[in-house]
Design a protein around this motif. Sequence first.
Motif, mmCIF file in Angstrom:
data_model
loop_
_atom_site.group_PDB
_atom_site.id
_atom_site.type_symbol
_atom_site.label_atom_id
_atom_site.label_comp_id
_atom_site.label_asym_id
_atom_site.label_seq_id
_atom_site.Cartn_x
_atom_site.Cartn_y
_atom_site.Cartn_z
ATOM 1 N N ARG A 231 5.259 0.936 10.135
ATOM 2 C CA ARG A 231 4.403 1.832 9.357
ATOM 3 C C ARG A 231 4.729 1.740 7.872
ATOM 4 O O ARG A 231 3.826 1.638 7.032
ATOM 5 N N GLU A 242 -5.806 -3.097 4.534
ATOM 6 C CA GLU A 242 -7.111 -2.461 4.737
ATOM 7 C C GLU A 242 -8.237 -3.505 4.726
ATOM 8 O O GLU A 242 -9.095 -3.527 5.628
ATOM 9 N N ARG A 246 -10.653 -4.573 8.044
ATOM 10 C CA ARG A 246 -12.121 -4.498 8.061
ATOM 11 C C ARG A 246 -12.721 -5.867 8.409
ATOM 12 O O ARG A 246 -13.706 -5.954 9.130
ATOM 13 N N ALA B 249 -12.408 -2.898 17.539
ATOM 14 C CA ALA B 249 -12.989 -2.900 16.185
ATOM 15 C C ALA B 249 -12.984 -1.487 15.622
ATOM 16 O O ALA B 249 -12.659 -1.277 14.447
ATOM 17 N N ARG B 251 -10.926 0.952 16.456
ATOM 18 C CA ARG B 251 -9.530 1.310 16.125
ATOM 19 C C ARG B 251 -9.097 0.709 14.776
ATOM 20 O O ARG B 251 -8.419 1.356 13.983
ATOM 21 N N LEU B 252 -9.458 -0.546 14.552
ATOM 22 C CA LEU B 252 -9.032 -1.210 13.310
ATOM 23 C C LEU B 252 -9.754 -0.609 12.101
ATOM 24 O O LEU B 252 -9.146 -0.418 11.036
ATOM 25 N N THR B 253 -11.030 -0.281 12.272
ATOM 26 C CA THR B 253 -11.783 0.341 11.178
ATOM 27 C C THR B 253 -11.221 1.724 10.863
ATOM 28 O O THR B 253 -11.065 2.085 9.689
ATOM 29 N N MET B 255 -8.192 2.728 11.279
ATOM 30 C CA MET B 255 -6.910 2.561 10.581
ATOM 31 C C MET B 255 -7.139 2.122 9.138
ATOM 32 O O MET B 255 -6.432 2.591 8.228
ATOM 33 N N ALA B 256 -8.129 1.258 8.914
ATOM 34 C CA ALA B 256 -8.463 0.853 7.534
ATOM 35 C C ALA B 256 -8.856 2.084 6.722
ATOM 36 O O ALA B 256 -8.402 2.260 5.584
ATOM 37 N N ASP B 257 -9.674 2.956 7.310
ATOM 38 C CA ASP B 257 -10.083 4.187 6.614
ATOM 39 C C ASP B 257 -8.873 5.065 6.309
ATOM 40 O O ASP B 257 -8.762 5.646 5.228
ATOM 41 N N LEU B 259 -5.749 4.150 5.969
ATOM 42 C CA LEU B 259 -4.946 3.547 4.893
ATOM 43 C C LEU B 259 -5.637 3.790 3.550
ATOM 44 O O LEU B 259 -4.981 4.091 2.549
ATOM 45 N N HIS B 260 -6.957 3.653 3.543
ATOM 46 C CA HIS B 260 -7.723 3.870 2.316
ATOM 47 C C HIS B 260 -7.501 5.286 1.786
ATOM 48 O O HIS B 260 -7.340 5.496 0.579
ATOM 49 N N ILE B 267 -2.175 8.220 10.224
ATOM 50 C CA ILE B 267 -1.413 6.967 10.315
ATOM 51 C C ILE B 267 -0.226 7.168 11.253
ATOM 52 O O ILE B 267 0.077 6.313 12.099
ATOM 53 N N GLY B 268 0.412 8.318 11.125
ATOM 54 C CA GLY B 268 1.525 8.637 12.023
ATOM 55 C C GLY B 268 1.073 8.658 13.481
ATOM 56 O O GLY B 268 1.773 8.122 14.356
ATOM 57 N N PHE B 270 -1.454 7.036 14.791
ATOM 58 C CA PHE B 270 -1.745 5.661 15.197
ATOM 59 C C PHE B 270 -0.459 4.959 15.664
ATOM 60 O O PHE B 270 -0.446 4.283 16.690
ATOM 61 N N PHE B 271 0.627 5.135 14.923
ATOM 62 C CA PHE B 271 1.855 4.436 15.287
ATOM 63 C C PHE B 271 2.599 5.089 16.449
ATOM 64 O O PHE B 271 3.506 4.482 17.010
#
Lengths: 333, 333
Positions: A231, A242, A246, B249, B251-253, B255-257, B259-260, B267-268, B270-271
């Motif tokens: 993390r 990020e 995407r 897809a 899940r990855l989106t 996580m990107a959001d 992080l953004h 985030i916590g 997710f991990f």
Amino acid sequence: MVDTVGIVGLGLIGGSLARRLAQRGIKVVAWNHRPHPYAQAEADGIYCKSTIAELMSADPDVVVLCNPLKAMPAILAELKPLLAKSPRTTLTDVGSVKGMVRDQVKAAGLGECYVGAHPMAGNELSGWRAADPHLYDDALWAVTVDEDTAYNRFFSVASMITHDVGNRIIVLDDETHDKGAAMISHMPHVVSTALINELTANPDRNVAAALSAGCWRDMTRVALTDPDRTRAMVEEDALNVEVLLRRMASRLTAMADQLHNADASAIGRFFAEGDPFRRYKAEMSSTDAFTRQELEIPEQGWQQTLLFSARRGEAITGFVNLRQAIIELRPAI
Amino acid sequence: MVDTVGIVGLGLIGGSLARRLAQRGIKVVAWNHRPHPYAQAEADGIYCKSTIAELMSADPDVVVLCNPLKAMPAILAELKPLLAKSPRTTLTDVGSVKGMVRDQVKAAGLGECYVGAHPMAGNELSGWRAADPHLYDDALWAVTVDEDTAYNRFFSVASMITHDVGNRIIVLDDETHDKGAAMISHMPHVVSTALINELTANPDRNVAAALSAGCWRDMTRVALTDPDRTRAMVEEDALNVEVLLRRMASRLTAMADQLHNADASAIGRFFAEGDPFRRYKAEMSSTDAFTRQELEIPEQGWQQTLLFSARRGEAITGFVNLRQAIIELRPAI
């Protein structure tokens, strides 16, 4: 040439580096925030110091910061007055994200003596007890510089890595490093974690786990490493991760659509797109030794010369003299 | 009990199975679409036949179809009249997607004598030359049945795998199998391929490849296997793979959001989400031997009894008698 190296932090990376340098005849002075590794480290020929000030009084040529990122501001603050009294000591680190470390180093007023470094070595373990000089066998390091980096600072770190650790280097700016590391490590760590999250949410997770074999084991290995460490790494490189997440999400969605539509030609393209990487891997594994040649390093614009060399797929294995590197010509993708 | 096993197709999976069964004292008769493996196979104690009819005249208890899926319709058509003359021979296969094979078998009018099977074993190689009886060391097979499967047919295949190959089994319906295989293999193969596609498209791909270490190597290993084989496997299980790719897809989106937005608590989460799988892996690796107990298999609804056992994380290691299985109690997620 480097005589004495200071290591701050005797965890997996720092401890392994200290042991390897000591084994290869370098005088290593080390400090750790807790003294528990000291007895064993001393037995390995490492000079353990009770304070960073004591470490600095050994006048090391290079000090390698192997502490966790969260300890960085305090350690840099402590180093600041000590480095002022040791102007020939070069500061480097082993962090997996380089832009953020340089920002911290500059904020501490230590940018002038700093060169970034990142050994591409590690495993799922951590701490001194896992430290092993073989961790660095055949490793490649990224060394990161900016337009203000003094060449002699770069050369101290680069020759320590090539000559004293016995590894190869590529020279990058921080941004190129952090984007590359996001591509081959930070983003894939998130993908691996998303895979185990998906399994955990699956109503037939026990059946799926029973069916799992090599593919699943390999693709989720990094998700089993300390999630707090992952993390931290991902958050430090958040911008680059990020963007790549995407892009990956859109690749997976496109493939889902193509499967939905049974679009044979698009599916065919998806499975062929990575062929240049498959050819590169085949070339890499069929090559015992790469051709080597010398690379002249100019006084002006040396950063760009070395960056372009890395982009061509070359790696530096050593130096003939201050301005002449030996490079390996590796296959390009 | 099984005396004679017929193997159709001496590639990696079929060749390894033939060699393993012969080594363990079973009479193995084999046919391959080309005779090039025959000399070596005969030396290994395998009786090679020039036609499928000759193979069937050895009156095998079980015939295992290890041919490529595209050859399936022709081989089933050839087997149809031969199996009519050998009513006690049970038909099985080793395909990685089970629903489609059962459909083909039923279309050929052979549903009555069929039991599905899928050994969770394999590697990146293929062909007889890579065949190795150790491929099956400690392997687990899925055995797939439906409401019409005759118990004695199931028992022939199950006891061949547990007693003669020396492996464990879990018993599933085709859908549960194909969803589980999509989760831990078919979908991850697509993810791995998308990773190498992303690298290939990266302007700094040579730098990224130079920086790559264990994480990248493990996560892209399956993308380096024959992409045509992977493509066929994914297309056969397209529906299940499609659903999982969309979930990944998203899940990855997400996580990107996160992080953004630097959303620390998301985030916590997710991990932490995959922690039950991490605990399961830790339990699995700390256990030398699982507790075993007997499981009574009822005459009515045996399919459900065995499916529920698999869902609890149990695996069958053998049989005390026709109606009494020995099961391993494995950790559950």
